[in-house]
Design an enzyme around this catalytic site. Structure first.
Site, PDB file in Angstrom:
ATOM      1  N   TRP A  28       6.550  -4.483 -14.935  1.00  0.00           N
ATOM      2  CA  TRP A  28       5.845  -4.664 -13.670  1.00  0.00           C
ATOM      3  C   TRP A  28       6.715  -5.424 -12.691  1.00  0.00           C
ATOM      4  O   TRP A  28       7.735  -6.009 -13.063  1.00  0.00           O
ATOM      5  CB  TRP A  28       4.459  -5.289 -13.855  1.00  0.00           C
ATOM      6  CG  TRP A  28       4.365  -6.600 -14.606  1.00  0.00           C
ATOM      7  CD1 TRP A  28       5.321  -7.193 -15.380  1.00  0.00           C
ATOM      8  CD2 TRP A  28       3.230  -7.455 -14.662  1.00  0.00           C
ATOM      9  NE1 TRP A  28       4.847  -8.354 -15.920  1.00  0.00           N
ATOM     10  CE2 TRP A  28       3.562  -8.551 -15.502  1.00  0.00           C
ATOM     11  CE3 TRP A  28       1.960  -7.415 -14.112  1.00  0.00           C
ATOM     12  CZ2 TRP A  28       2.679  -9.591 -15.770  1.00  0.00           C
ATOM     13  CZ3 TRP A  28       1.082  -8.454 -14.393  1.00  0.00           C
ATOM     14  CH2 TRP A  28       1.441  -9.527 -15.206  1.00  0.00           C
ATOM     15  N   ASN A  29       6.288  -5.388 -11.399  1.00  0.00           N
ATOM     16  CA  ASN A  29       7.086  -5.972 -10.320  1.00  0.00           C
ATOM     17  C   ASN A  29       6.220  -6.826  -9.411  1.00  0.00           C
ATOM     18  O   ASN A  29       5.016  -6.566  -9.282  1.00  0.00           O
ATOM     19  CB  ASN A  29       7.697  -4.870  -9.450  1.00  0.00           C
ATOM     20  CG  ASN A  29       8.574  -3.922 -10.231  1.00  0.00           C
ATOM     21  OD1 ASN A  29       9.599  -4.329 -10.770  1.00  0.00           O
ATOM     22  ND2 ASN A  29       8.188  -2.662 -10.311  1.00  0.00           N
TER      23      ASN A  29
ATOM     24  N   HIS B 246       2.999  -3.345   8.311  1.00  0.00           N
ATOM     25  CA  HIS B 246       3.392  -2.123   9.033  1.00  0.00           C
ATOM     26  C   HIS B 246       4.752  -1.634   8.551  1.00  0.00           C
ATOM     27  O   HIS B 246       5.689  -1.487   9.325  1.00  0.00           O
ATOM     28  CB  HIS B 246       3.357  -2.385  10.543  1.00  0.00           C
ATOM     29  CG  HIS B 246       1.988  -2.749  11.029  1.00  0.00           C
ATOM     30  ND1 HIS B 246       1.188  -1.879  11.743  1.00  0.00           N
ATOM     31  CD2 HIS B 246       1.257  -3.870  10.833  1.00  0.00           C
ATOM     32  CE1 HIS B 246       0.016  -2.463  11.987  1.00  0.00           C
ATOM     33  NE2 HIS B 246       0.035  -3.680  11.446  1.00  0.00           N
TER      34      HIS B 246
ATOM     35  N   HIS C  99       2.404   3.949   7.024  1.00  0.00           N
ATOM     36  CA  HIS C  99       1.369   2.906   7.141  1.00  0.00           C
ATOM     37  C   HIS C  99       0.294   3.270   8.142  1.00  0.00           C
ATOM     38  O   HIS C  99       0.437   4.184   8.944  1.00  0.00           O
ATOM     39  CB  HIS C  99       2.001   1.543   7.436  1.00  0.00           C
ATOM     40  CG  HIS C  99       2.491   1.379   8.847  1.00  0.00           C
ATOM     41  ND1 HIS C  99       3.755   1.699   9.236  1.00  0.00           N
ATOM     42  CD2 HIS C  99       1.872   0.916   9.952  1.00  0.00           C
ATOM     43  CE1 HIS C  99       3.898   1.445  10.523  1.00  0.00           C
ATOM     44  NE2 HIS C  99       2.761   0.982  10.999  1.00  0.00           N
TER      45      HIS C  99
ATOM     46  N   HIS D 277      -5.207  -4.252  15.217  1.00  0.00           N
ATOM     47  CA  HIS D 277      -3.758  -4.473  15.364  1.00  0.00           C
ATOM     48  C   HIS D 277      -3.404  -4.817  16.809  1.00  0.00           C
ATOM     49  O   HIS D 277      -2.470  -5.579  17.054  1.00  0.00           O
ATOM     50  CB  HIS D 277      -3.030  -3.210  14.916  1.00  0.00           C
ATOM     51  CG  HIS D 277      -1.541  -3.235  15.051  1.00  0.00           C
ATOM     52  ND1 HIS D 277      -0.759  -4.326  14.762  1.00  0.00           N
ATOM     53  CD2 HIS D 277      -0.674  -2.262  15.444  1.00  0.00           C
ATOM     54  CE1 HIS D 277       0.508  -4.030  14.965  1.00  0.00           C
ATOM     55  NE2 HIS D 277       0.592  -2.803  15.398  1.00  0.00           N
TER      56      HIS D 277
ATOM     57  N   HIS E  95      -0.940   2.498  21.003  1.00  0.00           N
ATOM     58  CA  HIS E  95      -1.561   1.292  20.452  1.00  0.00           C
ATOM     59  C   HIS E  95      -2.651   0.787  21.403  1.00  0.00           C
ATOM     60  O   HIS E  95      -3.806   0.587  21.013  1.00  0.00           O
ATOM     61  CB  HIS E  95      -0.510   0.199  20.238  1.00  0.00           C
ATOM     62  CG  HIS E  95       0.448   0.460  19.112  1.00  0.00           C
ATOM     63  ND1 HIS E  95       1.551   1.252  19.228  1.00  0.00           N
ATOM     64  CD2 HIS E  95       0.441   0.039  17.827  1.00  0.00           C
ATOM     65  CE1 HIS E  95       2.195   1.290  18.071  1.00  0.00           C
ATOM     66  NE2 HIS E  95       1.542   0.575  17.200  1.00  0.00           N
TER      67      HIS E  95
HETATM   68  C1  23J Z   1       3.998  -4.392  16.935  1.00  0.00           C
HETATM   69  C2  23J Z   1       4.454  -4.316  18.216  1.00  0.00           C
HETATM   70  C3  23J Z   1       4.850  -3.126  18.753  1.00  0.00           C
HETATM   71  C4  23J Z   1       4.781  -1.981  17.970  1.00  0.00           C
HETATM   72  C5  23J Z   1       4.314  -2.025  16.636  1.00  0.00           C
HETATM   73  C6  23J Z   1       3.938  -3.230  16.156  1.00  0.00           C
HETATM   74  C7  23J Z   1       4.222  -0.799  15.813  1.00  0.00           C
HETATM   75  O1  23J Z   1       4.727   0.229  16.120  1.00  0.00           O
HETATM   76  C8  23J Z   1       3.389  -0.765  14.592  1.00  0.00           C
HETATM   77  O2  23J Z   1       3.892  -0.575  13.470  1.00  0.00           O
HETATM   78  O3  23J Z   1       2.182  -0.880  14.723  1.00  0.00           O
HETATM   79  S1  23J Z   1       5.285  -0.454  18.664  1.00  0.00           S
HETATM   80 MN    MN Z   2       1.907  -0.090  12.700  1.00  0.00          MN
END
Ligand code: 23J
Ligand code: MN
Length: 260
Positions: free
Chosen positions: A63-64, A71, A75, A81, A210
């Site tokens: 195991w590890n 992210h 993912h 987020h 986002h």
């Molecule tokens: C944090 C800030 C900017 C970005 C991201 C995260 C991601 O792309 C992410 O993995 O959610 S662009």
């Molecule tokens: Mn992300």
């Protein structure tokens, strides 16, 4: 012959009439991680450390320990987020209703456009042209942007960082707005390291995939692979993130059920 819908699905899986396609990258220490400007906090790469391997640390077991940013690799982006989704109590990895983790997918093939232009942006006109051939995107579907970016196997070419920022294809703000307001999608998925285009820090609003998607309680999927194996419509995705308390996202296995 089973008549119940789930028993028919089980039989179709057993006969191969429905296949399971893995849309996930292999997670490893070399998995590329998004690079933000240095004034911002950084996401850690994947680390793995052996606890025991049938040896004196554990004679009968292997195991590890693992550590990674939420992210990392293939993912899931939860609504929480982004600051625009900060007040959604049902927007964390542990509070999103589980029904949203099983949904159909529409796959928009932008591979030729992305090969010709590394900064290709998907616009509403491209989506409407796709709908002209494949039908209207149903409410609650995932929309996936196929770019063949996952075929870039070195971190350098995958991240494609240039002096002015990453040259990586993605959606325009107008395309994202269209998918939310006109189609009420479940979320937006891409092959690149993040759901936004490389130059999206300069868009209005910045990072629209986002900002707008998460502000509308929509979900994100990044670093997908094997989108070239999916039909334009008809696949069903299974995308449960880890149930991290107050998590903003998580690495996950993304599976697609495909008929025929
Ligand atoms: C944090 C800030 C900017 C970005 C991201 C995260 C991601 O792309 C992410 O993995 O959610 S662009
Ligand atoms: Mn992300």
């Amino acid at each position: 012959m089973p008549t119940d819908v789930l028993m028919r699905l089980a039989e179709a899986l057993a006969t191969g009439a429905v296949r399971v396609i893995d849309l996930s990258q292999t997670l490893q220490p070399s998995t590329p991680v998004i690079q933000l400007p240095p004034q911002f906090g950084a996401s850690n790469p994947f680390r793995i450390e052996e606890i025991s391997h049938y040896d004196d640390r554990g004679p009968g077991w292997y195991w590890n320990n693992i550590a990674l940013g939420e992210h990392t690799g293939t993912h899931f982006d939860a609504p929480i987020h982004w600051v625009t989704g900060k007040d959604y109590r049902d927007g964390y990895t542990d509070t999103i209703p589980a029904g949203r983790f099983v949904a159909p997918a529409c796959v928009i093939d932008c591979s030729k456009e992305a090969a010709a232009d590394e900064k290709f942006l998907l616009e509403p006109a491209h989506i409407e042209a796709w709908e002209g051939k494949h039908g209207r995107i149903p409410k609650g579907a995932w929309v996936l942007m196929r770019t063949d970016w996952s075929k870039r196997t070195t971190p350098e070419s995958f991240l494609n960082m240039k002096d002015d920022g990453p040259h990586v294809p993605g959606p325009s703000a107008a395309a994202i707005r269209f998918l939310i307001e006109q189609r009420d999608v479940n979320g937006w998925g891409v092959e690149a390291v993040g759901t936004d285009a490389g130059m999206a820090f300069g868009f209005e609003p910045a990072f629209p995939a986002h900002h707008l998607m998460h502000g509308a309680k929509k979900l994100g999927l990044a670093s997908l692979t094997n989108l070239d194996q999916l039909p334009p419509t008809g696949a069903v995705l299974i995308t449960p993130p880890l149930k991290i308390k107050n998590g903003s996202g998580s690495p996950l296995r993304v599976l697609a059920l495909v008929a025929g």
